[in-house]
Each structure stands twice: as structure tokens, then as C-alpha cells.
Design a protein around this motif. Structure first.
Motif, mmCIF file in Angstrom:
data_model
loop_
_atom_site.group_PDB
_atom_site.id
_atom_site.type_symbol
_atom_site.label_atom_id
_atom_site.label_comp_id
_atom_site.label_asym_id
_atom_site.label_seq_id
_atom_site.Cartn_x
_atom_site.Cartn_y
_atom_site.Cartn_z
ATOM 1 N N UNK A 159 0.813 -1.227 0.000
ATOM 2 C CA UNK A 159 0.000 0.000 0.000
ATOM 3 C C UNK A 159 0.842 1.271 0.000
ATOM 4 N N UNK A 160 1.968 1.250 0.694
ATOM 5 C CA UNK A 160 2.893 2.376 0.694
ATOM 6 C C UNK A 160 4.315 1.822 0.655
ATOM 7 N N UNK A 161 5.253 2.646 0.352
ATOM 8 C CA UNK A 161 6.624 2.184 0.131
ATOM 9 C C UNK A 161 7.175 1.421 1.325
ATOM 10 N N UNK A 162 7.520 0.159 1.072
ATOM 11 C CA UNK A 162 8.156 -0.718 2.072
ATOM 12 C C UNK A 162 7.229 -1.099 3.223
ATOM 13 N N UNK A 163 5.936 -0.830 3.065
ATOM 14 C CA UNK A 163 4.938 -1.290 4.035
ATOM 15 C C UNK A 163 4.011 -2.267 3.311
ATOM 16 N N UNK A 164 4.087 -3.537 3.688
ATOM 17 C CA UNK A 164 3.396 -4.590 2.959
ATOM 18 C C UNK A 164 2.158 -5.072 3.728
ATOM 19 N N UNK A 165 1.225 -5.638 2.968
ATOM 20 C CA UNK A 165 0.016 -6.213 3.557
ATOM 21 C C UNK A 165 -0.194 -7.606 2.958
ATOM 22 N N UNK A 166 -0.209 -8.614 3.823
ATOM 23 C CA UNK A 166 -0.347 -9.992 3.386
ATOM 24 C C UNK A 166 -1.654 -10.568 3.913
ATOM 25 N N UNK A 167 -2.364 -11.304 3.067
ATOM 26 C CA UNK A 167 -3.572 -12.010 3.495
ATOM 27 C C UNK A 167 -3.250 -13.491 3.608
ATOM 28 N N UNK A 168 -3.458 -14.027 4.803
ATOM 29 C CA UNK A 168 -3.141 -15.429 5.061
ATOM 30 C C UNK A 168 -4.407 -16.162 5.484
ATOM 31 N N UNK A 169 -4.722 -17.236 4.762
ATOM 32 C CA UNK A 169 -5.927 -18.012 5.063
ATOM 33 C C UNK A 169 -5.582 -19.256 5.874
ATOM 34 N N UNK A 170 -6.460 -19.596 6.816
ATOM 35 C CA UNK A 170 -6.300 -20.794 7.633
ATOM 36 C C UNK A 170 -7.656 -21.220 8.184
ATOM 37 N N UNK A 171 -7.919 -22.514 8.290
ATOM 38 C CA UNK A 171 -9.195 -22.972 8.872
ATOM 39 C C UNK A 171 -9.272 -22.724 10.373
ATOM 40 N N UNK A 172 -8.164 -22.336 10.996
ATOM 41 C CA UNK A 172 -8.149 -22.115 12.442
ATOM 42 C C UNK A 172 -8.915 -20.866 12.871
ATOM 43 N N UNK A 173 -9.263 -20.003 11.908
ATOM 44 C CA UNK A 173 -9.960 -18.761 12.270
ATOM 45 C C UNK A 173 -11.365 -18.711 11.677
ATOM 46 N N UNK A 174 -11.893 -19.834 11.267
ATOM 47 C CA UNK A 174 -13.215 -19.847 10.629
ATOM 48 C C UNK A 174 -14.366 -19.701 11.619
#
Length: 320
Positions: A159-174
Motif C-alpha cells: 500500500x505504501x513504500x516498504x509497508x506490505x500487507x499480506x492475506x493469510x488463510x487458515x481454517x483455524x480462524x473460521x
């Protein structure tokens, strides 16, 4: 269980034959590619790996949050997106490896596990801070947890320089309650939260004061850092400056409205206490007044009784 990953080891075998006589000739040079699985839980890219050139600037924070997420410890997850391979090791770090033949292809640490981001009393994302240097600041990653059939990195953006956003999926949070903060707290911290919730409801505590005390509870639980590094504070100031004038004005209006409500609540509380004090003062003099009224009633009763006796005596004398 250790997650196996593959690496390519290039073994060059040179088989040299020499002529019996004067000339020396190289007859054959062959290259064999061998796939060898990794045995390290955190991969060679982890700072503690024996063959890694990557070094973390800070030590990862201890595990915290929902107990069932402890199952993610000791595992790393990979995804290749836009010529970069990303590796996420929950509660350890996030690394990025450029898939390129360039001699200076980037391979480094984007962030180290530090704290949670809590939204609406729910564990929303993992904050990976203090990554490799990026100018005057450090790289950071916000890992958002989403429900999914398997553990998988779904997307990575910047979204901005050197600041990342990752989406991680797991069944542990369903499960709808899988990321609630309150159940994970100790009995002592839950009691503290109940107390400030009651104070807020009774208007004995402002919303701002409530939020400050709640942050301290989360810090005591290990969900927030006690002392944020100076550069993270600078980053927060920069993000504030980057807002548009309209956004800042709207934020000021909202804060002004909240302050107005808090002031009204405090005025109501002062009036309530003042009226309670006046009532106590009135109640302090009431026993004397009641006693006087009681004595007056007794006196009137005596007069009535005396008058009745006089009438009775006169009646008997008339009869005689």
C-alpha cells in the motif's frame, strides 16, 4: 511436524581424461541437479538457520493470542507472486526473495513478529515490524488472518513504500469466536476489563480514558508492545501527515463531537453528585425536626387527655 521444502544444489562433476602422450584433453564435463528436502522448520532463510545470510534486527516476540493458533508454530508457508517468493513463518518473520537471474536480486526480511493489531476487541492482524532497512525506516508487514480451507498466502500488496500487507488463510480462524480477545485473557485481566466497562457505562470514565486503560490491559497480556521503537512512532506521525486536509478536518470534527459528549457526561455527573450532597444535608437536619414534631403530638395528646379527665370529673360531680 516439519514442513519440507526443496532446494536445488548444483553439483558440477568434472571428469578429466588425459592423453597417454603429450596432449591433455578434457573429454567430458557434466552437470547434475539434485533435489534435497530441507529439514529445518523455519527454512534456510530464517535468521537462526545454519546456512542463512539473513539476519533479523530484533528477536521475535513470544507467542501470544488465541491458544489454538499455536499449531502454526514451527511451520512456514510460501507463495510466488509477481516474480517474488514470499515466506511467512507465523510468530517468527516474513521474508521476500526475488525470482530473478540478476546478480543483486533482493532477498531479505520484510518484518519480524512483534504484536497484534486488535480491531473491535478481535485479533485482526499480526504486526511484523523491524524488517530490513528501507531508507530511514524499516520494512513492515501486516498479516491479515482470513478463513480458508487450507493454510495459504492468498495475496501480498504494498500500500505504501516498504509497508506490505499480506492475506493469510487458515481454517483455524473460521469459527466466529475464534479470534475474540476477551476469552484469551487471564482472570485478573478480565476482571480489570469488567471494571472499566462498568465505569464507562456509569459515565464515571470517558471513552478516551477507557481506551487508554484497555491498551494497558492488552500490553499486560503481551498483545501490544510495551515500548514501541522510535522509528515506528515516526512512521505513525508520517501517516498522519499524509492524510488530506478534508480527512483531517473530518477527524477533528469527530474528536470535537466526542469531547462535547464527554463534557456533557461530566456535567451530568457533577450535577448528580451535587444534588446527592444537598439531599444528605437535608437528611442531616430531618431527625431533629421529626423529634420536635413527635413531642408536639405528645403534648397535644396530653392536653386532650387532661381535658377529657376534667369533663369526666365534672360529669360525676353533677350526677352526685
Amino acid at each position: 511436524m516439519v514442513k519440507k521444502m526443496s532446494k536445488n544444489i548444483f553439483v558440477v562433476l568434472a571428469l578429466f581424461s588425459f592423453a597417454v602422450k603429450d596432449a591433455k584433453l578434457v573429454k567430458m564435463v557434466s552437470m547434475i541437479i539434485v533435489n534435497e528436502p530441507l529439514k529445518s522448520a523455519y527454512s534456510v532463510y530464517n535468521a537462526y538457520g545454519p546456512n542463512s545470510g539473513l539476519k533479523m534486527k530484533v528477536t521475535p516476540s513470544k507467542f501470544s493470542g488465541p491458544p489454538h493458533l499455536r499449531q502454526l508454530l514451527g511451520h512456514c508457508y510460501n507463495a510466488t507472486i509477481d516474480s517474488y517468493r514470499y515466506e511467512f513463518c507465523p510468530f517468527v518473520n516474513v521474508t521476500q526473495h526475488e525470482q530473478s537471474f540478476r546478480w543483486d536480486a533482493y532477498s531479505g526480511i520484510l518484518g519480524v513478529w512483534q504484536e497484534w493489531n486488535i480491531v473491535n476487541y478481535t485479533f485482526y492482524s499480526m504486526q511484523m515490524l523491524q524488517g530490513d532497512s528501507c531508507g530511514d525506516l524499516s520494512r513492515t508487514v501486516t498479516v491479515i488472518l482470513k478463513c480458508g480451507a487450507t493454510e495459504d498466502i492468498k495475496s501480498v500488496t504494498e500500500p505504501s513504500r516498504c509497508n506490505y500487507e499480506m492475506t493469510f488463510e487458515t481454517p483455524l480462524v473460521c469459527h466466529q469466536h475464534s479470534l475474540l480477545v476477551y476469552p484469551t485473557l487471564s482472570e485478573k485481566l478480565r476482571k480489570q476489563w469488567n471494571e472499566i466497562e462498568s465505569e464507562l457505562h456509569m459515565e464515571e470514565l470517558t471513552r478516551q480514558g477507557y481506551n487508554k486503560k484497555l491498551v494497558k490491559i492488552f500490553q499486560s497480556a503481551g498483545y501490544y508492545l510495551l515500548d514501541k521503537p522510535a522509528e515506528i512512532q515516526v512512521k505513525e506521525k508520517i501517516s498522519l501527515k499524509s492524510k488530506t486536509t478534508e480527512e483531517l478536518l473530518e477527524q477533528c470534527r469527530q474528536e470535537k463531537e466526542e469531547l462535547r459528549k464527554e463534557i456533557e457526561g461530566l456535567r451530568t455527573l457533577v450535577e448528580l453528585k451535587r444534588s446527592t450532597g444537598d439531599k444528605k444535608q437535608k437528611d442531616t437536619g430531618s431527625p431533629i425536626k421529626a423529634k420536635k414534631q413527635k413531642n408536639d403530638i405528645k403534648r397535644r395528646n396530653l392536653y386532650k387527655n387532661a381535658a377529657g379527665l376534667v369533663k369526666l370529673i365534672n360529669r360525676r360531680q353533677n350526677v352526685n
